[in-house]
Enzyme design. Structure first.
Site, PDB file in Angstrom:
ATOM      1  N   ASP A 508      -7.927  13.763   3.160  1.00 25.14           N
ATOM      2  CA  ASP A 508      -7.623  14.514   4.385  1.00 25.14           C
ATOM      3  C   ASP A 508      -7.674  13.623   5.630  1.00 25.14           C
ATOM      4  O   ASP A 508      -8.296  13.955   6.632  1.00 25.14           O
ATOM      5  CB  ASP A 508      -8.581  15.691   4.558  1.00 25.14           C
ATOM      6  CG  ASP A 508      -8.375  16.770   3.511  1.00 25.14           C
ATOM      7  OD1 ASP A 508      -7.717  16.490   2.506  1.00 25.14           O
ATOM      8  OD2 ASP A 508      -8.884  17.882   3.695  1.00 25.14           O
ATOM      9  N   ASP A 535      -4.312  14.587  -0.300  1.00 31.72           N
ATOM     10  CA  ASP A 535      -3.789  15.429   0.781  1.00 31.72           C
ATOM     11  C   ASP A 535      -3.939  14.745   2.137  1.00 31.72           C
ATOM     12  O   ASP A 535      -4.348  15.368   3.119  1.00 31.72           O
ATOM     13  CB  ASP A 535      -4.513  16.775   0.812  1.00 31.72           C
ATOM     14  CG  ASP A 535      -4.423  17.516  -0.507  1.00 31.72           C
ATOM     15  OD1 ASP A 535      -3.428  17.324  -1.219  1.00 31.72           O
ATOM     16  OD2 ASP A 535      -5.347  18.279  -0.823  1.00 31.72           O
TER      17      ASP A 535
END
Length: 681
Positions: A508, A535
């Site tokens: 992230d 991600d």
């Protein structure tokens, strides 16, 4: 975001636009006196584009022959030209000029070479500056010239090895202190660049050179006087002189990419050639498919270090002794393995160079330095000093150094720019190590994913450039901690412009969000690096990542597996567009997905979108590059590719949607950004 999520309800979903030229960055502004105290830096009225102050590196930066470096027309009048008459008028003038070419100029007659005088910068406005059918000539004694950000093309007369039409893109005979940078040079009648007759103190950098017989010749004299630096150039589909260096006193070649693609109509004869009594140092370049990639005469010196040869054949030679370029100038080498992706995304004309925007109002500059020599010693203190609900641009000028702090730009402080003042992105770093599961010091719980950000931007019209932003949370040392999401940069606002950044993290890394689900949040990222593994580009913003490098990292335990994007786009909005970029990294082949749909909170009304187009994909990308997430199928959302290249690219299939040309025409940068043209200020 979590690496794994609980299943939720599933849902079923039933003309190539030209990008507007982006205005260049500005550093000098006017302000109301005393607004931030007596030490505030101010200047009068109009903004000055940062590119107008750029100076050459390499041998063009060396103090010699009465010229201290190469800075072109800096200090002279800036003029914008759209006609051949105006270009020739200012280029041949005796006084210094910064000449901005804003359009296509056709040479008349074909083959015309404008005789450029000393102290000139000739620069294309964004990607709009084209010189067609001719080029530039720098004669004996001409010096301090910059030719930059132009496309110079198409003087070709139909004869491949043309002996009769000396129609070069740039020719110099006895010139010195010349910088040729970020150009696209192609399809000319003779050479793309000729450095002749003892021309010296020349730097050629970040150019694309292609579709030509003779690329780049240096020499044409028995004297051994020429000093030249050639770095970060992408030379492709060219036959000879790539370059040929004849009797150069010092030829320093590094981080160039020479590419010969099989099956085309142009076949390389040789690559880098050290001729006569040349002394050449060749470092960290990448040769792909070239015949005879490196050759030398018996009388020449050629020392190689750190080069990569892929699919090459024939002569690859070295011998003799090397000089040390660092006795003349400082430089930093990129890894040779990274050169192809780097140059595919960043060589050639840039949309952020050569534009001449001014601010609509005066602005203020605040200074930050860790050593106490500026107004503030922390970045957050400078942000705090900006008045709430400000209506003019404030530039926070950040000196080189490592700033271990978290920074938040609140929603009531728009028009802030973070500007690193170092020579490169790595010189100025903002870093911290909070993770989602990190307990807050006051005992009120943990930070959560969005709260873990090293830098959090909640204000519209924010800009940042020439910085590194890092979250260095140590996953291996914190396995007992619940929540390893660790954001480096979070944006939750509209019209965010991020240029020349490094954004580092693992899970992230880059959260591109909006202020609320019903709010528009547009982000333009260019000329940047983003690293991560899970991600690491995620959120619901309408975001473009252009001409950047996305680097895939192994996880904390050394395994290779992950996801590049996780969009959570609202219905009827644009999600993520990755274009003209590169996806690479030192990870296992076929171990990473390009993306998966994040239905934040199990919201089935979301319509996640990622398009990856015109981008180089490494072998790390899976042949089925999209995957499901938390019970939501990627096939119910919007995931597609177009015109990607590299070993990770592949043909269309039910598991790999490829846009048609008609569909791709509606998925361009301007379709994402709408009525907003990012303008650096």
């Amino acid at each position: 975001m979590s690496d794994t999520r609980k299943p939720r309800h599933r849902r079923r979903r039933t003309t190539l636009a030209a990008v507007a030229a982006l205005a260049a960055g500005t550093l000098a502004y006017g302000t109301d006196a005393g607004l931030f105290g007596a030490d505030t830096q101010t200047s009068a009225a109009a903004a000055t584009a940062t590119w107008a102050s750029d100076t050459a590196d390499g041998f063009a930066s060396v103090n010699s022959l009465g010229q201290n470096g190469t800075y072109g027309g800096r200090g002279g009048q800036t003029v914008t030209v759209r006609t051949l008459a105006d270009l020739e008028k200012y280029a041949t003038a005796s006084e210094p000029y910064v000449i901005v070419v804003a359009g296509t100029i056709n040479m008349d007659p074909v083959g015309k070479e404008i005789k450029v005088a000393s102290d000139k910068t000739i620069i294309g406005s964004g990607t709009s500056g084209h010189i067609v059918g001719g080029g530039f000539f720098l004669g004996q004694g001409v010096h301090n010239v910059i030719i930059r950000n132009l496309t110079i093309r198409d003087s070709y007369q139909g004869i491949w090895n043309d002996k009769d039409h000396d129609y070069d893109a740039v020719q110099m005979d006895g010139a010195h202190h010349v910088w040729i940078d970020h150009n696209d040079l192609r399809h000319m009648a003779d050479g793309l660049i000729d450095v002749r007759k003892d021309s010296t103190n020349v730097t050629v950098s970040w150019n694309r050179m292609s579709n030509n017989n003779k690329t780049f010749g240096i020499g044409w004299t028995e004297n051994v006087l020429t000093d030249i630096t050639i770095h970060h150039n992408w030379i492709r589909e060219t036959e000879q002189r790539n370059p040929s260096t004849d009797n150069c006193a010092h030829a320093h070649l590094y981080n160039n990419y020479l590419e010969d693609t099989a099956g085309t109509g142009i076949t390389s004869s040789y690559g880098n050639y050290s001729r006569g009594r040349t002394s050449m140092l060749l470092e960290n370049s990448y040769f792909q498919g070239f015949r005879n990639p490196v050759i030398k005469d018996s009388t020449a010196s050629l020392v190689q270090r750190g080069n990569v040869f892929s699919g090459t054949s024939g002569r690859n030679e070295s011998g003799g002794t090397a000089f040390d370029p660092k006795t003349y100038y400082a430089y930093t080498l990129d890894q040779a393995s990274e050169v192809p992706a780097l140059l595919r995304s960043q060589a050639g004309p840039r949309s952020t160079l050569g534009t001449t925007a001014t601010l609509s109002a005066t602005a203020t500059t605040l200074t930050v330095a860790r050593n106490g020599s500026a107004q503030f010693s922390t970045i957050q203190a400078a942000v705090n000093a900006v008045p709430a609900n400000n209506t003019t641009r404030t530039v926070i000028s950040i000196a080189p150094g490592t700033y271990r702090e978290t920074v938040k730009v609140p929603s009531n402080k728009p028009y802030i720019t973070f500007q690193g003042t170092g020579a490169g992105r790595k010189d100025t770093e903002i870093v911290y190590n909070n993770a989602a599961g990190t307990p807050k010091p006051d005992g009120s719980g943990t930070y959560g994913t969005s709260g873990s950000a090293t830098v959090a931007v909640e204000a519209d019209d924010f800009q940042a450039r020439n910085l590194t932003i890092t979250n260095d949370f140590d996953e291996a040392a914190n396995q007992s901690l619940s929540g390893h999401q660790a954001v480096a940069l979070r944006t939750a606002a509209d019209r965010i412009f991020l240029d020349s950044l490094i954004i580092n993290g693992d899970q992230d890394t880059l959260l591109l969000d909006t202020a609320a689900k019903d709010k528009l949040g547009r982000v333009y990222v260019t000329n940047s690096y983003v690293t991560g593994n899970v991600d690491f580009v995620f959120g619901r913003a309408t975001a473009v990542i252009d001409r950047s490098v996305l680097t895939l990292k192994k996880r904390w335990n050394g395994t290779s597996a992950g996801y590049l994007t996780a969009p959570s786009t609202a219905a009827n909005r644009k999600g993520f567009l990755i274009t003209r970029s590169a996806v690479n990294g030192d990870v296992s082949a076929a171990s990473f997905y390009l993306g998966r749909p994040w239905h934040a909170g199990g919201d089935a009304t979301l319509d996640p979108q990622t398009t990856v187009r015109d981008t180089t994909l490494s072998a790390a990308v899976k042949s089925t590059p999209w995957t499901d997430m938390s019970g939501f199928s990627w096939k119910d959302d919007r995931f597609a590719e177009y015109n990607n290249t590299g070993p990770g690219a592949g043909p269309a299939s039910p598991d790999r949607p490829i846009l048609t040309p008609t569909q791709a025409a509606d998925q361009e940068i301007t379709d994402w950004l709408g009525d907003w043209t990012p303008t650096a200020s």
